[in-house]
Design a protein around this motif. Structure first.
Motif, PDB file in Angstrom:
ATOM      1  N   GLN A 201       7.605  -3.651  -3.380  1.00 17.38           N
ATOM      2  CA  GLN A 201       7.209  -2.466  -3.779  1.00 17.38           C
ATOM      3  C   GLN A 201       8.855  -1.118  -3.084  1.00 17.38           C
ATOM      4  OE1 GLN A 201       3.354  -1.957  -1.079  1.00 17.38           O
ATOM      5  NE2 GLN A 201       3.015  -0.538  -2.999  1.00 17.38           N
TER       6      GLN A 201
ATOM      7  N   CYS B  17      -2.709   2.643  -4.292  1.00 15.30           N
ATOM      8  CA  CYS B  17      -1.502   2.050  -3.779  1.00 15.30           C
ATOM      9  C   CYS B  17      -0.805   3.236  -3.618  1.00 15.30           C
ATOM     10  CB  CYS B  17      -1.183   1.243  -5.745  1.00 15.30           C
ATOM     11  SG  CYS B  17       0.329  -0.231  -5.171  1.00 15.30           S
ATOM     12  N   LEU B  18       0.272   2.686  -2.838  1.00 17.57           N
ATOM     13  CA  LEU B  18       1.606   3.806  -2.979  1.00 17.57           C
ATOM     14  C   LEU B  18       2.803   3.885  -4.634  1.00 17.57           C
ATOM     15  CD1 LEU B  18       2.660   3.305   0.344  1.00 17.57           C
ATOM     16  CD2 LEU B  18       1.033   4.959  -0.354  1.00 17.57           C
TER      17      LEU B  18
ATOM     18  N   HIS C  98      -4.311  -7.217  -1.665  1.00 14.26           N
ATOM     19  CA  HIS C  98      -3.766  -6.692  -2.668  1.00 14.26           C
ATOM     20  C   HIS C  98      -2.181  -6.811  -2.170  1.00 14.26           C
ATOM     21  CE1 HIS C  98      -3.022  -2.185  -3.276  1.00 14.26           C
ATOM     22  NE2 HIS C  98      -1.807  -2.887  -3.429  1.00 14.26           N
ATOM     23  N   GLU C  99      -1.546  -6.662  -0.902  1.00 13.53           N
ATOM     24  CA  GLU C  99      -0.138  -7.193  -0.516  1.00 13.53           C
ATOM     25  C   GLU C  99       0.657  -8.209  -1.146  1.00 13.53           C
ATOM     26  OE1 GLU C  99       1.486  -4.376   0.139  1.00 13.53           O
ATOM     27  OE2 GLU C  99      -0.435  -3.513   0.109  1.00 13.53           O
TER      28      GLU C  99
ATOM     29  N   HIS D 157       1.170  -8.291  -4.559  1.00 12.28           N
ATOM     30  CA  HIS D 157       2.069  -7.489  -4.852  1.00 12.28           C
ATOM     31  C   HIS D 157       3.348  -8.924  -4.623  1.00 12.28           C
ATOM     32  CE1 HIS D 157       1.400  -3.752  -4.923  1.00 12.28           C
ATOM     33  NE2 HIS D 157       1.005  -3.203  -3.877  1.00 12.28           N
TER      34      HIS D 157
END
Ligand code: ZN
Length: 176
Positions: free
Chosen positions: A51, A91-92, A133-134, A137
């Protein structure tokens, strides 16, 4: 420490598959420090290196209320998944969007810590969701991929419009 820029969906760099960290050295520890600072400032409860445009398998998480229990996972891997949980996720990299996603509610995972030592842990609920979730990514996957293509399309258009508006030059005569 430094605040890093967070990429926003649909930036194609969010689709990069991150490479494993071969050695947990000062460079990786600095990246983790910067990611934690960036995550706390955002604010968010999790951030993956992808990210911030670093394609390495590094994740930072802190789900504590007091924001004082940082967890850094290097080369994280899920060993077991159990049960189903449907939670509203954000999510960022997809700012302002919250949608329900189904994931395992109990997982066992392993990773390296900041000293390069292996750790193995079980997690459930929010922490389990966050780790999944991470790790997604790190594989170039976003939570919007679990939604219908219609919904994903709508989110994409909304964020693209917002990005265009932010990129517009200030009107002539504006003091800066
Ligand atoms: Zn995210």
């Amino acid at each position: 420490m430094a605040i890093l820029d967070i990429l926003h969906f649909p930036d194609p760099r969010l689709r990069n598959r991150a490479k494993p960290v071969s050695e947990v050295d000062a460079r990786v520890r600095k990246l983790a420090d910067d990611m934690l600072e960036t995550m706390y400032k955002a604010p968010g409860i999790g951030l993956a290196a992808v990210q911030v445009n670093v394609p390495l398998r590094v994740v930072t998480i802190d789900i504590s209320e007091e924001r004082d229990q940082p967890l850094v996972l290097i080369n994280p891997e899920i060993l077991e998944r159990d049960g189903v949980e449907e939670m509203s996720e954000g999510c960022l990299s997809v700012p302002g969007i919250y949608e329900k996603v189904k994931r395992a509610n109990h997982i066992r995972f392993r990773a390296l810590d900041l000293e390069g030592q292996p750790l193995e842990q079980e997690a459930e609920g929010l922490l389990a969701v966050c780790v999944q979730h991470e790790i997604d990514h790190l594989d170039g996957k976003l939570f919007v991929d679990y939604l219908s293509s219609l919904k994903r399309q709508r989110i994409r258009k909304k964020l693209e419009k917002e990005a265009r508006q932010q990129a517009e030059p200030a009107p002539a005569g504006t003091a800066i």
